[in-house]
Design an enzyme around this catalytic site. Sequence first.
Site, PDB file in Angstrom:
ATOM      1  N   TYR A 155     -65.307 -46.106 -69.601  1.00  0.00           N
ATOM      2  CA  TYR A 155     -65.618 -46.765 -68.573  1.00  0.00           C
ATOM      3  C   TYR A 155     -64.754 -47.755 -68.110  1.00  0.00           C
ATOM      4  O   TYR A 155     -63.975 -48.042 -68.677  1.00  0.00           O
ATOM      5  CB  TYR A 155     -66.959 -47.846 -69.679  1.00  0.00           C
ATOM      6  CG  TYR A 155     -67.301 -48.965 -68.776  1.00  0.00           C
ATOM      7  CD1 TYR A 155     -68.371 -48.587 -67.885  1.00  0.00           C
ATOM      8  CD2 TYR A 155     -67.217 -50.225 -68.913  1.00  0.00           C
ATOM      9  CE1 TYR A 155     -69.195 -49.806 -67.115  1.00  0.00           C
ATOM     10  CE2 TYR A 155     -67.622 -51.260 -68.290  1.00  0.00           C
ATOM     11  CZ  TYR A 155     -68.744 -50.952 -67.246  1.00  0.00           C
ATOM     12  OH  TYR A 155     -69.210 -52.068 -66.552  1.00  0.00           O
ATOM     13  N   ASP A 250     -56.136 -47.471 -67.742  1.00  0.00           N
ATOM     14  CA  ASP A 250     -56.738 -48.575 -67.623  1.00  0.00           C
ATOM     15  C   ASP A 250     -56.576 -49.106 -69.052  1.00  0.00           C
ATOM     16  O   ASP A 250     -57.369 -48.804 -70.363  1.00  0.00           O
ATOM     17  CB  ASP A 250     -58.547 -48.148 -67.592  1.00  0.00           C
ATOM     18  CG  ASP A 250     -59.284 -49.324 -67.587  1.00  0.00           C
ATOM     19  OD1 ASP A 250     -59.052 -50.386 -68.013  1.00  0.00           O
ATOM     20  OD2 ASP A 250     -60.553 -49.184 -67.339  1.00  0.00           O
ATOM     21  N   LYS A 282     -59.456 -58.813 -70.310  1.00  0.00           N
ATOM     22  CA  LYS A 282     -59.720 -59.447 -71.687  1.00  0.00           C
ATOM     23  C   LYS A 282     -58.519 -60.478 -72.112  1.00  0.00           C
ATOM     24  O   LYS A 282     -58.524 -61.451 -71.631  1.00  0.00           O
ATOM     25  CB  LYS A 282     -59.815 -58.220 -72.446  1.00  0.00           C
ATOM     26  CG  LYS A 282     -60.537 -57.173 -72.131  1.00  0.00           C
ATOM     27  CD  LYS A 282     -62.340 -57.531 -72.231  1.00  0.00           C
ATOM     28  CE  LYS A 282     -63.132 -56.260 -71.799  1.00  0.00           C
ATOM     29  NZ  LYS A 282     -64.334 -56.480 -71.878  1.00  0.00           N
TER      30      LYS A 282
END
Length: 455
Positions: A155, A250, A282
């Site tokens: 994702y 990523d 994050k």
Amino acid sequence: MKNEPVPHDISPLSAAASEALFARAKAVTPGGVNSPVRAFNAVGGTPRFIREAKGAWLTDVDGNEYVDLICSWGPMLLGHAHPEVQAAVLEAVTRGTSYGTPTTPEVELAEEIVRRAPVEKVRFVSSGTEATMSAIRLARGFTGRDVILKFAGNYHGHVDSLLASAGSGLVTHAIPGTPGVPESSTELTVVLPYNDRAAVTAAFAEYQGRVACLITEASPGNMGVVPPEPGFNQFLSEICTSNGALFISDEVMTGFRASNQGQWGLDGKHEGWTPDLVTFGKVMGGGFPAAAFGGRADVMASLSPEGPVYQAGTLSGNPVATTAGLTTLRLATDEVYDHITKAADVVKAAVEESFTKAGLPHVIQSTGTMFSVFFTDRPVRDFDEAKTTDEAAYKAFFHAMLDQGVYLPPSAYEAWFLSSAHDERAVSQIVEALPYAADVAAKAVISTGTPTGGE
């Protein structure tokens, strides 16, 4: 901390105030939430509305207290409301919340990221989705090519071209993975099975000279934790280089979470390869809406105002968010990662013991401080294998843990996160809750085609 069973007369915690808020939210917000997994659709029941969080603990609007194993899906490396992060943020707020101009904290945070990660220059954005979207645009602009390679189960945010499902066949153009994404947005995206070198090689051969980039989660965490097989990321880096494509790693989830240098610190640093572009989020935002992408200086030089590839954002590099991120990274010492690793090892060992005693099929998979528990009897190396996890069993397990004051991800396909604030009391509560929850989950395992328990 003894892994002892608890009485089997546990009652559901009161959720009356959360139910009332959820009803109000559904009247003004689609599904009552601002990100789908929060709605508890995968596990059933009422999503808990959290009033406050401190350290390793969440308190909901009904006054229930939970040990947090989500940590805001990763960012709260130091736990909630860390006093030094709070103090830095409060001091930053006194100077203003947004200027629309360059600031000192964004320079200092960029320097800290460059010091830790395999990038030479960094550009800030406000979300992981923006980071991956911008990195792909930059890759296409830099290479002059159009095709994107990605992996099923990875994702990368809700970018149209990346919300793609695998079409039929080993190597094929993707199909839209959700309504609202036209075929034209995904026709240049190719979705491949993860950890499959042959599929990657075949894709580069089929789209020779057209692949702008291959993007992968450095270690996937959005289908549960499915680590790259040894040497897989190195292989991806090398095949991209040999084909003139950019390798985008990523690390929105793993960056500064899996280790102090992210997933790259666990494999790339030792194998001797460097991604062309990396996306972050994050932890680097310290719990605020902040993300970034960075990479080779010559590639990043293609970005406006230095180069022709346009990217901008009014709140990019926000002084409060960058202050939170900078303070978090400065406090993220080796001792912090060591503490989280040891706490996670205790939890994983307790899961193993409880599930084995309950006769519950399971596989525990980890990368650095992150781990997942799959309700299946064999290792998971790709998305198809991740989907063999028993969702009914997880649903029962989730609610049994929740009713004992342990807040797990409300989905069977997510990573579990701990923080440096997970002390002996917090870890003990998790460990003591596991035997009962494992027993409940074992009774819900599908044996005849229908669940035998759960809600």
